[in-house]
Scaffold this active site. Structure first.
Site, mmCIF file in Angstrom:
data_model
loop_
_atom_site.group_PDB
_atom_site.id
_atom_site.type_symbol
_atom_site.label_atom_id
_atom_site.label_comp_id
_atom_site.label_asym_id
_atom_site.label_seq_id
_atom_site.Cartn_x
_atom_site.Cartn_y
_atom_site.Cartn_z
ATOM 1 N N GLU A 75 -16.940 4.658 -5.049
ATOM 2 C CA GLU A 75 -16.338 3.586 -5.558
ATOM 3 C C GLU A 75 -17.343 2.464 -5.613
ATOM 4 O OE1 GLU A 75 -12.761 2.281 -3.585
ATOM 5 O OE2 GLU A 75 -11.596 4.135 -3.995
ATOM 6 N N SER A 82 -5.396 1.710 5.058
ATOM 7 C CA SER A 82 -6.103 0.939 4.067
ATOM 8 C C SER A 82 -6.965 -0.129 4.486
ATOM 9 C CB SER A 82 -5.272 0.685 2.860
ATOM 10 O OG SER A 82 -5.882 -0.438 1.962
ATOM 11 N N GLN A 89 0.660 -1.295 0.039
ATOM 12 C CA GLN A 89 -0.014 0.127 -0.087
ATOM 13 C C GLN A 89 0.759 1.270 -0.083
ATOM 14 O OE1 GLN A 89 -3.415 -0.150 -0.418
ATOM 15 N NE2 GLN A 89 -3.413 2.209 -0.404
ATOM 16 N N HIS A 126 -7.792 -2.583 2.540
ATOM 17 C CA HIS A 126 -7.469 -3.655 2.160
ATOM 18 C C HIS A 126 -6.391 -4.410 2.964
ATOM 19 C CE1 HIS A 126 -8.985 -3.593 -1.866
ATOM 20 N NE2 HIS A 126 -9.008 -2.178 -1.824
ATOM 21 N N ASP A 171 -11.913 -5.126 -3.992
ATOM 22 C CA ASP A 171 -12.349 -4.243 -5.209
ATOM 23 C C ASP A 171 -12.782 -5.442 -6.454
ATOM 24 O OD1 ASP A 171 -11.831 -2.005 -4.126
ATOM 25 O OD2 ASP A 171 -9.672 -1.872 -5.237
ATOM 26 N N HIS A 197 -15.812 -1.155 -4.673
ATOM 27 C CA HIS A 197 -15.169 -1.710 -3.319
ATOM 28 C C HIS A 197 -15.975 -2.057 -2.246
ATOM 29 C CE1 HIS A 197 -11.910 -0.697 -0.225
ATOM 30 N NE2 HIS A 197 -12.967 -0.856 0.464
ATOM 31 N N ALA A 220 -5.452 5.065 0.023
ATOM 32 C CA ALA A 220 -5.353 5.286 1.404
ATOM 33 C C ALA A 220 -3.702 5.527 1.657
ATOM 34 C CB ALA A 220 -5.978 3.948 2.197
#
Length: 340
Positions: A300, A248, A222, A250, A257, A303, A243
């Protein structure tokens, strides 16, 4: 020397060994038994601490000799060695699996899944207040096993455990609440992956294709991604869609995503199906349209974030009560999201 003398000498040596061991306070295992030193390791709110000792259940010697039918020197494993054997967690928290020292295929089970569940690799998730036992056994030999005593308590507002923020038991990673650099589940959590597989299968039955274009991202990845965006677009623009490292979703292993991580996904049949049905599988559309000032990120459509079916249902009910179908996680938990 005749055979009778040889046999007598061997017997005498064996008896001397047993008497010496008894005099020194040494336990000599009988056939099929093993000496089992013990240890106590505790996890309080996910923070694992250990006391001295080891659970290695083996007995060995430099030389192999037969004494009353027991072969000294042969390893006789009678259990599995875990990195912790007690856990104190909150409802909604997932505790990373206890490490198993032995290299064997494992089977994990919970004595009460209404209190805590455990996935196929040993990650433990608190479901309701109470206590239960999580057990692991070797797939090929169920007599080899170990247990974790699990206590689950209710959440109490905002809590920080091992550097991770939980609000009402929900792990939060946004611009206000960062994850430690060391937090690294290594991939999507098993519950997230399984839920998405079911979502994708049901979408396929409706003639639509859903796939993971981006799932788990490490802190380092990231960081590289974010810095590249800053170089290309400047920090202000990058902060709207990417981010900073540690912030993040993630990195949690709970975010996905879907199909295409850009605006070309918006308005497609897949995007519309995802928005309409993701709650049914325990996901929420994390960054809805018109909520950038609340979530900190632009819309988004691709996401989604896994929160579990129970929480997803509660968020949907809260959205219906508020007359706002795009209610965000921040609004539901009454938290903010901006770099402090």
């Amino acid at each position: 020397m005749n055979n009778r003398f040889i046999k007598g000498a061997v017997f005498a040596a064996a008896m001397a060994f047993l008497l010496t061991a008894a005099a020194c306070g040494t336990t000599v295992p009988a056939s099929g038994e093993a000496v089992q030193p013990t240890t106590e390791m505790k996890a309080s709110g996910g923070a694992v601490t250990s006391a001295s000792g080891t659970t290695a259940d083996t007995s060995s010697a430099e030389e192999t000799t037969t004494v009353t039918g027991v072969e000294v020197g042969e390893k006789r494993v009678s259990g599995l060695t875990l990195s912790y054997t007690t856990a104190d967690i909150i409802v909604g928290q997932t505790l990373k699996y206890p490490l198993v020292s032995e290299d064997v295929p494992e089977i994990w089970t919970s004595s009460d899944e209404s209190v805590a569940t455990v996935d196929s690799v040993g990650n433990i998730t608190g479901k309701g207040e109470g206590t239960c036992t999580v057990k692991v056994v070797a797939e090929t030999d169920s007599s080899l096993g170990a247990e974790v005593k699990v206590t689950v308590r209710k959440n109490e507002g905002t809590q920080k455990i091992d550097g991770i923020t939980y609000v009402d038991g929900i792990l939060v990673a946004n611009k206000s609440y960062a994850l430690p650099e060391s937090y690294a589940p290594g991939g999507l959590t098993s519950e997230t992956y399984d839920a998405f597989q079911q979502l994708a299968n049901d979408a396929a039955a409706d003639g639509l294709s859903m796939s993971v274009i981006s799932g788990y991202r490490s802190y380092d990845y990231q960081s590289e991604l974010y810095n590249n965006y800053v170089s290309q677009y400047g920090q202000a623009a990058a902060d709207r869609f990417s981010a900073r490292p540690g912030y993040s979703e993630h990195q949690t292993g709970l975010a996905i995503d879907v199909n295409c991580a850009d605006d070309s996904f918006t308005g497609t049949p897949e995007a519309e199906w995802l928005a309409a049905h993701c709650n049914d599988y325990g996901f929420i559309l994390r960054y809805p349209k018109g909520k950038e000032d609340i979530t900190g990120y632009q819309y988004e459509s691709w996401h989604i974030r896994y929160v579990g079916k129970d929480v997803a249902k509660k968020i949907r009910e809260a959205a219906d009560a508020a007359g706002d179908p795009d209610l965000t996680l921040e609004e539901y938990l009454h938290i903010d999201s901006y770099y402090h």
